[in-house]
Design a protein around this motif. Structure first.
Motif, PDB file in Angstrom:
ATOM      1  N   LYS A 237       6.794  -5.544   2.797  1.00 31.62           N
ATOM      2  CA  LYS A 237       5.409  -5.990   2.017  1.00 31.62           C
ATOM      3  C   LYS A 237       4.462  -5.534   2.662  1.00 31.62           C
ATOM      4  O   LYS A 237       4.136  -5.021   1.038  1.00 31.62           O
ATOM      5  CB  LYS A 237       5.653  -7.772   0.992  1.00 31.62           C
ATOM      6  CG  LYS A 237       7.573  -8.195   0.602  1.00 31.62           C
ATOM      7  CD  LYS A 237       6.918  -9.206   0.364  1.00 31.62           C
ATOM      8  CE  LYS A 237       7.418 -10.009  -0.513  1.00 31.62           C
ATOM      9  NZ  LYS A 237       9.057  -9.615   0.084  1.00 31.62           N
ATOM     10  N   ARG A 238       4.082  -5.688   3.116  1.00 29.20           N
ATOM     11  CA  ARG A 238       2.817  -4.673   3.458  1.00 29.20           C
ATOM     12  C   ARG A 238       2.851  -3.980   3.556  1.00 29.20           C
ATOM     13  O   ARG A 238       1.717  -2.733   3.330  1.00 29.20           O
ATOM     14  CB  ARG A 238       2.264  -5.984   5.071  1.00 29.20           C
ATOM     15  CG  ARG A 238       0.941  -5.590   5.691  1.00 29.20           C
ATOM     16  CD  ARG A 238       0.423  -6.025   6.864  1.00 29.20           C
ATOM     17  NE  ARG A 238      -0.799  -6.020   6.930  1.00 29.20           N
ATOM     18  CZ  ARG A 238      -1.344  -6.111   8.457  1.00 29.20           C
ATOM     19  NH1 ARG A 238      -0.841  -6.575   9.612  1.00 29.20           N
ATOM     20  NH2 ARG A 238      -2.391  -5.204   8.429  1.00 29.20           N
ATOM     21  N   LEU A 239       3.755  -2.981   4.149  1.00 29.58           N
ATOM     22  CA  LEU A 239       3.203  -1.339   4.334  1.00 29.58           C
ATOM     23  C   LEU A 239       3.705  -0.886   2.790  1.00 29.58           C
ATOM     24  O   LEU A 239       3.081   0.195   3.024  1.00 29.58           O
ATOM     25  CB  LEU A 239       5.109  -1.397   4.983  1.00 29.58           C
ATOM     26  CG  LEU A 239       4.852  -1.726   6.704  1.00 29.58           C
ATOM     27  CD1 LEU A 239       5.921  -0.691   7.609  1.00 29.58           C
ATOM     28  CD2 LEU A 239       4.208  -0.287   7.479  1.00 29.58           C
ATOM     29  N   LYS A 240       4.763  -1.523   2.014  1.00 37.58           N
ATOM     30  CA  LYS A 240       4.646  -0.896   0.932  1.00 37.58           C
ATOM     31  C   LYS A 240       3.135  -0.890  -0.233  1.00 37.58           C
ATOM     32  O   LYS A 240       2.897  -0.064  -0.528  1.00 37.58           O
ATOM     33  CB  LYS A 240       5.583  -1.588  -0.215  1.00 37.58           C
ATOM     34  CG  LYS A 240       7.515  -1.252   0.429  1.00 37.58           C
ATOM     35  CD  LYS A 240       7.902  -2.658  -0.581  1.00 37.58           C
ATOM     36  CE  LYS A 240       9.423  -2.408  -0.147  1.00 37.58           C
ATOM     37  NZ  LYS A 240      10.635  -3.016  -0.929  1.00 37.58           N
ATOM     38  N   ASP A 241       2.944  -2.196   0.264  1.00 36.77           N
ATOM     39  CA  ASP A 241       1.220  -2.391  -0.613  1.00 36.77           C
ATOM     40  C   ASP A 241       0.083  -1.320   0.309  1.00 36.77           C
ATOM     41  O   ASP A 241      -0.814  -0.496  -0.614  1.00 36.77           O
ATOM     42  CB  ASP A 241       0.438  -3.678   0.339  1.00 36.77           C
ATOM     43  CG  ASP A 241       1.629  -4.973  -0.651  1.00 36.77           C
ATOM     44  OD1 ASP A 241       2.328  -4.153  -1.634  1.00 36.77           O
ATOM     45  OD2 ASP A 241       1.113  -5.689  -0.224  1.00 36.77           O
ATOM     46  N   GLN A 242       0.543  -0.841   1.576  1.00 40.96           N
ATOM     47  CA  GLN A 242      -0.444  -0.671   2.426  1.00 40.96           C
ATOM     48  C   GLN A 242      -0.239   1.756   1.245  1.00 40.96           C
ATOM     49  O   GLN A 242      -0.829   2.040   0.943  1.00 40.96           O
ATOM     50  CB  GLN A 242       0.206   0.286   4.062  1.00 40.96           C
ATOM     51  CG  GLN A 242      -0.755  -0.750   4.751  1.00 40.96           C
ATOM     52  CD  GLN A 242      -0.197  -0.498   5.876  1.00 40.96           C
ATOM     53  OE1 GLN A 242       0.612  -0.204   6.134  1.00 40.96           O
ATOM     54  NE2 GLN A 242      -1.266  -1.410   7.214  1.00 40.96           N
TER      55      GLN A 242
END
Length: 454
Positions: free
Chosen positions: A7-12
């Protein structure tokens, strides 16, 4: 949070894409623009093969940290907030459209999955049918006609098109019976599945019980009380999805969805299909039995035609839109099929089949209501004041849609009814309840192994 890193990678990726068009327009930032573009491509490539954190490659931490630094640098550049905001809104709109598309696609595929016969089951039917016509011995087997017509035996009736499902229902009933030799099963199916059913029950025995398979379409004159041509086809039990307000729960959980299972057209031909019998127990093929049912033949039904489990969370008055032309007690509980005790002699005396056909004819002219919805009120109304309520301990319903059934309720019930769309033979079946059904599956059957049915 589950899969936090993904999820964090997608937000980035979302933030980096929003800044990239503005960064690319800046002078003397060509190298940084290439770096930002390269980082975006690296994250996209990594996420293309990743669903959960466990799928991430070992080097994900370096990529995550590198992208974090790049985003911080992008935020420090002098760019127009309006441009970044516009790009963020554009990305948000695209994401919402994609989410809506995938939601609709998921709903369609789910519906397709629960309504379509699995490929493995289709394979089983085909293999059994072919084997039936290759075998010569099965056609010489004669059923014990005297036993089939003897009312002193315990007669069970099942309408089904599903070999594996009906086999499991029969096996569970026999395995938990105190006297399997007194049991006779009358299995009614259609011409498409008749030969597969016939060969299956020729190959497999169920202790001392008798299983007789009948093609319902072979009965040219099914009932003198029925005129409809459609009644000559197989119409098993019908299921209807209902949503209602449950005031015993908190406000957020008050809306509840359940499934009402009722008799199909074919059930109303029982007196003519079994003319020599008085009392029968009707089972749906998505039901398994956990205790001996022989006491049902000693049940005093007080002159009623049918014994059934009542479902009082839905009343007939709530179906007024489909029953407004008929007189009925609006406070009457809905009854469920699954396990039903039927007094055929009383049925014939009161001409229930004729009453059903007359009620059905009245709603035939209503083009607004879909035909399946017409069956629901007619099936319920025809037994008005003729229903004997069985104790709830006989059947635990909801195992194909309700995740919240306790193990205690399951264990104390005489039978488990998998009413709903997530049937136990489907991949979509509720995992916690599948074991109770699989316990009674036939094991070691060659065609099941060949068709990859586990």
């Amino acid at each position: 949070m589950k899969d936090f890193i993904v999820k964090r990678l997608k937000d980035q990726l979302f933030v980096a894409r929003a800044h990239y068009p503005s960064i690319a327009k800046l002078k003397n930032q060509e190298a940084f623009t290439r770096e930002l573009k390269q980082n975006i491509q690296d994250i996209e490539r990594m996420l293309s093969d990743t669903i959960a954190d466990a799928d991430l490659p070992p080097f994900f931490a370096k990529k995550l940290e590198k992208m974090e630094r790049t985003i911080e640098r992008a935020k420090s550049c002098e760019v127009s907030c309006t441009n970044v905001e516009r790009k963020l809104r554009q990305l948000l709109d695209i994401t919402e459209d994609e989410a809506y598309f995938h939601t609709r696609q998921s709903a369609f595929l789910y519906h397709l999955g629960v309504q379509t016969m699995p490929k493995t089951h289709h394979c089983l039917n085909m293999r059994l049918t072919v084997e039936y016509f290759k075998s010569t011995s099965i056609r010489t087997v004669q059923s014990n006609k005297q036993k089939l017509e003897d009312p002193t035996f315990h007669h069970y009736v099942i309408f089904s098109k599903n070999v594996l499902a009906v086999s499991t229902t029969i096996n569970s009933t026999v395995m938990n019976s105190k006297d399997s030799g007194s049991i006779v099963f009358h299995l009614f199916t259609d011409s498409q599945n008749f030969y597969a059913m016939k060969h299956w029950f020729y190959r497999n025995t169920y202790l001392e019980a008798t299983v007789h398979v009948t093609n319902i379409e072979d009965h040219q004159k099914l009932s003198k009380d029925v005129d409809s041509h459609d009644m000559k086809l197989l119409w098993p039990a019908e299921e209807f999805r209902v949503t209602f307000r449950n005031h015993s729960q908190s406000f957020q959980k008050q809306m509840k969805t359940d499934y009402i299972s009722t008799f199909g057209h074919s059930h109303f031909l029982l007196p003519d299909l079994l003319p020599s019998l008085n009392r029968v127990v009707v089972l749906d093929d998505d039901l398994i039995v956990q205790r001996d049912l022989s006491s049902l033949w000693n049940l005093n039904m007080e002159g009623k035609v049918m014994g059934a489990i009542q479902f009082c969370e839905v009343r007939l008055g709530q179906l007024k839109a489909y029953t407004e032309e008929h007189n009925f007690d609006t406070n009457s509980c809905v009854w469920l099929s699954g396990l039903n005790v039927v007094e055929l002699e009383k049925w014939r005396e009161l001409h229930i089949t004729s009453r059903y056909d007359q009620l059905l004819q009245k709603v035939q002219n209503d083009s607004v209501t879909a035909f399946p919805l017409k069956v629901l009120p007619v099936s319920l109304l025809v037994f008005q004041d003729l229903m004997y309520p069985l104790e709830d301990s006989w059947v635990q319903s909801g195992l194909a849609h309700d995740y919240g059934i306790s193990q205690t309720d399951i264990r104390k019930s005489a039978a488990l009814h998998y009413n709903g769309v997530m049937k136990p033979w489907l991949d979509l079946g509720i995992h916690d309840y599948k074991g109770y059904w699989k316990k009674y599956m036939t094991n070691g059957e060659r065609f099941m192994i060949d068709c990859n049915i586990h």
